[in-house]
Design a protein around this motif. Structure first.
Motif, short mmCIF file in Angstrom:
data_model
loop_
_atom_site.label_atom_id
_atom_site.label_comp_id
_atom_site.label_asym_id
_atom_site.label_seq_id
_atom_site.Cartn_x
_atom_site.Cartn_y
_atom_site.Cartn_z
N GLU B 182 0.82 -1.20 0.00
CA GLU B 182 0.00 0.00 0.00
C GLU B 182 0.86 1.26 0.00
N GLN B 183 1.90 1.23 0.81
CA GLN B 183 2.81 2.37 0.81
C GLN B 183 4.08 1.99 0.07
N THR B 185 7.66 3.85 -2.24
CA THR B 185 8.39 5.07 -2.60
C THR B 185 8.53 5.14 -4.11
N ARG B 218 0.85 11.60 -1.79
CA ARG B 218 2.09 11.52 -1.04
C ARG B 218 1.80 11.67 0.44
N PHE B 219 2.42 10.83 1.26
CA PHE B 219 2.27 10.97 2.70
C PHE B 219 3.22 12.06 3.19
N ARG B 223 10.14 7.54 4.54
CA ARG B 223 10.60 6.26 5.06
C ARG B 223 12.02 6.41 5.57
N LEU B 233 6.90 8.61 0.98
CA LEU B 233 6.01 7.47 0.78
C LEU B 233 4.79 7.92 -0.02
N TYR B 234 4.33 7.04 -0.87
CA TYR B 234 3.12 7.30 -1.64
C TYR B 234 2.16 6.14 -1.46
N ARG B 235 0.90 6.43 -1.73
CA ARG B 235 -0.05 5.33 -1.93
C ARG B 235 -0.86 5.75 -3.15
#
Lengths: 253, 253
Positions: B182-183, B185, B218-219, B223, B233-235
């Motif tokens: 799910e997460q 880079t 983007r979170f 990381r 991190l992206y989802r």
DNA sequence: TCAAAAGTGTTAACTTTACACCCATGT
DNA sequence: ACATGGGTGTAAAGTTAACACTTTTGA
């Protein structure tokens, strides 16, 4: 139909010389009078139409079966054929209805409860086709793609899926040329693309794009005949065309 | 294996509860340690590997059979599955050799002379998979795509065809995301694309291209963990992703 | 402080799109 | 002479490709 013949057809269809519960459906596409057309069959003693197709013999590959069926229905054997999808749903159509509609031809007990069908589309040169019905049908005819009637089985959906697949593919590969006679004009080719893509294209951009593939050769002569400027004739260079088909790394239109 | 068990397995495989002479093969792809991997099964009492697959029940659609097999082999049920080709040649592999190699598991008389196989590829999140052998096999394992051994049947060719189909599709649709957790880079995603396409990509161009699809979020956190700048991190945004998959009208990479 | 990998912007080349006028031919 | 359809070029917009340095982090 006499009972005897009915019986023999039915037995034939159920013979174990065929792969059971597997069939093949062909969307044969041609282009005539600016229209994309598809070859349909009318079942004996009915007004019901369906796609050409049938079972696969134990002794032939699936592709060979497709070529055989095409040969039988069109008389052609060098054909652009493309397997595009398997139709494997549990209930693909109203089977009791089919059994009833075709009971004069096929013993209702001989239908499988289900069958899986492999869909192929074929691109053929309209004028070379000699439409020929099969054992179960007594008419084989071109229909304009926009005027296709309600077909037996799930054949309307299969046609729709074939057209979608074709539209996808035409973005990558110059498929359209398979549908034209050896000599053709640029406006004819453009109208073919417009028919497939179902939208108008700009003639100058189209011309440039097609020529940039380098698969066409222009004849010195033009086509005479209309009350207008005669168009140039082209044919495509088989070798370069094959190369482009192989690579398939061009995006197109 | 005791004769009794051998018999029962063999009968099961030949049971008329399945569509005869039709099978399904699944190429289950995962991504781990910068490598594309595929799930393979080792047949009981042999060193012979093959793809997961099997027959289709009379009571399930072809797609449902593919999902069932995937569920059995991986434990997963929400999976990106794509039917990509039918393998219908008359002779797909050396049948006598197969009969001999597997005679301790399957009575050689029970093999069909031929079968048609429908190829599916599945994209799964490596870490969520719980590889599980089937009745005929006692090991289910990930293999790096570049180190796949000689497989039973025509499975090496089927894997090759699946990869080609995948490389085609990835040009149109952001498939790659199905293979990541799910997460993830951006460099991870890039390495995935590089593994599938088998060529290096420019990180700046890649970054821009992917973001322009507007399917990533983007979170705020990055990381931690390596001796280097922490990556973001992206989802991916499921809704926008679905929309893009539907349209399928983006060309990509 | 060093090594490893991540993040990021600009320019040139190329591709795609939009757009309109003149030409050849048959009636 | 006119109606019909065919042939053709250019400019603007958008897309893709090439390219290198600075930052962050852990050891």
């Amino acid at each position: 139909m006499p009972a005897k013949e009915k019986q023999s057809i039915a037995i034939k269809a159920a013979e174990p010389a065929y792969l059971p519960q597997l069939t093949l459906d062909c969307i044969v596409l041609g282009f005539h009078q600016d229209q994309l057309r598809v070859l349909l069959l009318r079942w004996k003693g009915t007004q019901e139409w369906s796609l050409p197709g049938g079972p696969i013999q134990q002794s032939e590959s699936v592709n060979a079966a497709a070529y055989r069926i095409l040969k039988e229905r069109t008389g052609l054997d060098q054909i652009y054929l493309q397997q595009f999808q398997v139709f494997g749903d549990l209930v693909r159509y109203n089977l009791p209805e089919i059994k009833t509609k075709l009971q004069h031809l096929i013993n209702p007990e001989l239908w499988y409860n289900r069958a899986v069908s492999i869909g192929y589309y074929a691109l053929v040169e309209y004028s070379k086709v000699n439409p020929t019905p099969d054992l179960f049908t007594d008419e084989c005819q071109w229909w304009e793609i926009k005027e296709i009637p309600n077909l037996l089985f799930d054949h309307n959906q299969i046609v729709e899926a074939a057209l979608q697949a074709l539209r996808q593919q035409i973005n990558w590969q110059p498929i359209g040329l398979n549908l034209l006679p050896e000599q053709f004009t640029m406006p004819e080719l453009q109208r073919l693309y417009e028919a497939i893509l179902n939208r108008p294209l700009d003639p100058r951009n189209f011309h440039r794009k097609i020529l940039s593939l380098n698969i066409l050769e222009r004849f010195p002569e033009r086509r005479k005949g209309g009350a207008f400027k005669s168009p140039y004739l082209y044919r495509f260079n088989q070798e370069k065309y094959e190369a482009v088909l192989q690579e398939g790394n061009l995006s197109f239109l």
